[in-house]
Design an enzyme around this catalytic site. Structure first.
Site, PDB file in Angstrom:
ATOM      1  N   ASP A   1       0.805  -1.220   0.007  1.00 53.78           N
ATOM      2  CA  ASP A   1       0.056   0.086  -0.022  1.00 53.78           C
ATOM      3  C   ASP A   1       0.945   1.019   0.020  1.00 53.78           C
ATOM      4  O   ASP A   1       1.433   1.626   1.123  1.00 53.78           O
ATOM      5  CB  ASP A   1      -1.011  -0.108   1.271  1.00 53.78           C
ATOM      6  CG  ASP A   1      -1.654   1.189   1.319  1.00 53.78           C
ATOM      7  OD1 ASP A   1      -1.407   2.256   0.636  1.00 53.78           O
ATOM      8  OD2 ASP A   1      -2.681   1.300   2.359  1.00 53.78           O
TER       9      ASP A   1
ATOM     10  N   LYS B   1      -3.365  12.130  -3.409  1.00 54.94           N
ATOM     11  CA  LYS B   1      -2.438  12.146  -2.359  1.00 54.94           C
ATOM     12  C   LYS B   1      -1.116  12.761  -2.905  1.00 54.94           C
ATOM     13  O   LYS B   1      -0.057  12.871  -2.463  1.00 54.94           O
ATOM     14  CB  LYS B   1      -1.966  11.004  -1.485  1.00 54.94           C
ATOM     15  CG  LYS B   1      -3.224  10.445  -0.651  1.00 54.94           C
ATOM     16  CD  LYS B   1      -3.334   9.497   0.164  1.00 54.94           C
ATOM     17  CE  LYS B   1      -4.417   8.814   0.591  1.00 54.94           C
ATOM     18  NZ  LYS B   1      -5.011   9.480   1.547  1.00 54.94           N
TER      19      LYS B   1
HETATM   20  N1  PLP Z   1      -3.846   3.419   2.443  1.00 56.36           N
HETATM   21  C1  PLP Z   1      -3.212   4.492   3.517  1.00 56.36           C
HETATM   22  C2  PLP Z   1      -1.994   4.293   3.954  1.00 56.36           C
HETATM   23  C3  PLP Z   1      -3.888   5.732   3.256  1.00 56.36           C
HETATM   24  O1  PLP Z   1      -3.122   7.090   4.049  1.00 56.36           O
HETATM   25  C4  PLP Z   1      -4.987   5.747   2.628  1.00 56.36           C
HETATM   26  C5  PLP Z   1      -5.747   7.136   2.661  1.00 56.36           C
HETATM   27  O2  PLP Z   1      -5.553   7.951   3.521  1.00 56.36           O
HETATM   28  C6  PLP Z   1      -5.681   4.787   1.802  1.00 56.36           C
HETATM   29  C7  PLP Z   1      -4.981   3.690   2.001  1.00 56.36           C
HETATM   30  C8  PLP Z   1      -6.892   5.002   0.976  1.00 56.36           C
HETATM   31  O3  PLP Z   1      -6.702   5.634   0.156  1.00 56.36           O
HETATM   32  P1  PLP Z   1      -7.989   6.320  -0.648  1.00 56.36           P
HETATM   33  O4  PLP Z   1      -8.998   6.978  -0.046  1.00 56.36           O
HETATM   34  O5  PLP Z   1      -7.261   7.423  -1.657  1.00 56.36           O
HETATM   35  O6  PLP Z   1      -8.400   5.270  -1.514  1.00 56.36           O
END
Ligand code: PLP
Length: 435
Positions: free
Chosen positions: A218, A244
């Site tokens: 991730d 992000k």
């Molecule tokens: N994984 C991590 C470490 C995150 O910080 C986030 C979002 O804050 C996500 C997954 C999920 O991302 P998204 O909401 O853009 O799908």
């Protein structure tokens, strides 16, 4: 791009960066905006905003469908963005880049498809105790469906994996093994959104690979701050969100190693992802389209390509000119802000930082004795300062640290020392009001 012998000529010019983010001129409650919620979503530079709106003004058409000129242009622009992503993360092939709506969709794709391909009753999936809910729940669903078990790497007091990296000592002094002959998948975050910890993913991936375990990373919090190289990491799958990393919302990527993607079944059915359809049976399109059912977020994807190019242009332009050649200038700047914020916040009575790992990106989470994080967030907002409060979609991690939530400031390339000082002064003022 990152030359070793570039002359040292120019310091990091944060004002030049800031000038490119129109939103930074906004006032909040009559105060200049101080935006410290970049881990939730980053702000967008003008080049990205313009690229996305230019798509609607001059190209708008569906991709891979029409013979007409606009459709061809849209297809070419989207596929050019795929090539930019490939180059940015150093994937071997552009067809290893699958466009999704974000990290959440990418991991759901991975868990659904890998679950079907790999998981049987009694198998195990390993995650860590610092995962975002997006990298927990999809694996819980997959485990439940196939009768597999979720195993969790515990987290130390400083906010790091409690592994050696293969295991930790139990009460009897023997090493608890996280991987065994039933482990099929390792799914871990590159960087923690709550703690800021940069995890030694490469090392753990190498261990997992030796045992034939499929590895999923991730990268939601890594893509804007680290030099991500999927071939160097040697991971099987790597997920991230565009928003992000200075790109539009609703965009994301799942990188996958070609050979694995070929074996993985599709996760959503529909247009675009098929080769042939009869009423009895369908066959699948070639990569990457097998995993891209329906009309994608074309404008956003083109914007994502532009955001990565923007980062490369500015980040490495400064890096080339800085004393720390070959390093990301954005990351170095954010690290300087992190050190300043850490030092100054720790002077506040009763303040405790959650996440004190040695290797961190510019994320700082803290709690203050007898003060609710929600109150801190609300009163900082009154001063124009945007921080995140709550569990940050990491409830198990909150449980681990025995807190209901934290206040989190997360830095980006456009933040300044003066803003960090405003945050510290803002917290002090908030405490005076509350205490
Ligand atoms: N994984 C991590 C470490 C995150 O910080 C986030 C979002 O804050 C996500 C997954 C999920 O991302 P998204 O909401 O853009 O799908």
């Amino acid at each position: 791009m990152k030359t070793k012998d570039a002359p040292v000529t120019k310091a990091y010019d944060v004002e030049r960066i800031r000038a490119q983010f129109p939103i930074l001129r906004e006032l909040v409650h009559g105060k200049p905006l101080v935006y410290f919620d970049n881990a939730a979503t980053s702000q967008k530079p003008r080049r990205v905003i313009k690229t996305e709106s230019a798509y609607y003004a001059t190209i708008n058409a569906n991709v891979h469908r029409g013979v007409h000129t606009l459709s061809t242009r849209a297809t070419e622009a989207q596929e050019a963005a795929r090539e930019i992503v490939r180059r940015h993360i150093n994937a071997q092939h552009a067809h290893e880049v699958i466009f999704t709506s974000g990290t959440t969709a990418s991991i759901n794709l991975a868990a659904t498809s890998l679950g079907q391909l790999l998981l049987r009753k009694g198998d195990e999936v390993v995650i860590s105790g610092m995962e975002h809910h997006s990298n927990i729940v999809p694996w819980q669903l997959a485990c439940e469906r196939y009768g597999a078990k979720l195993k969790v790497i515990p987290i130390t007091d400083s906010g790091e994996w409690e592994t050696g990296p293969q295991g930790r000592k139990d009460a009897k002094g023997s090493t608890e093994q996280f991987f065994n002959e039933r482990t099929r998948i390792l799914a871990i975050s590159h960087v923690s959104n709550t703690l800021g910890t940069i995890n030694p993913v490469k090392k753990l991936i190498a261990q997992a690979k030796k045992q034939g375990i499929i590895t999923v990373v991730d990268g939601a919090q890594a893509i804007a701050h680290l030099d991500v190289d999927v071939q160097d990491l040697d991971c099987d799958l790597y997920a991230f969100s565009g928003h992000k990393a200075y790109a539009p919302t609703g965009t994301g990527v799942l990188y996958g190693r070609e050979e694995l993607l070929e074996r993985m079944p599709p996760w959503q059915g529909g247009g675009e992802m098929i080769e042939t359809v009869t009423l009895e049976k369908s066959t699948w399109a070639k990569l990457p389209f097998k995993f891209e059912a329906g009309t994608p977020h074309i404008a956003g994807i083109i914007g994502l390509g532009e955001a990565l190019r923007w980062m490369e242009d500015y980040d490495f332009a400064f890096a080339k000119d800085s004393a720390e050649q070959g390093k990301s200038a954005f990351a170095a700047h954010e690290h300087m802000l992190l050190e300043r914020a850490t030092k100054e916040l720790l002077t506040i009575d009763g303040l405790r930082i959650i996440g004190t790992a040695k290797e961190k990106v510019g994320v700082i989470s803290f709690v203050i004795e007898d003060v609710h994080h929600y109150d801190i967030g609300t009163l900082l907002d009154q001063q124009g300062i945007a921080v995140r409060t709550g569990h940050h979609c990491t409830q198990p991690l909150m449980d681990r640290f025995g807190v209901s939530g934290t206040t989190r400031a997360s830095f980006a390339c456009f933040n300044t020392c003066a803003e960090v000082d405003a945050l510290v002064a803002g917290v002090k003022k908030t405490l005076k009001m509350l205490r």
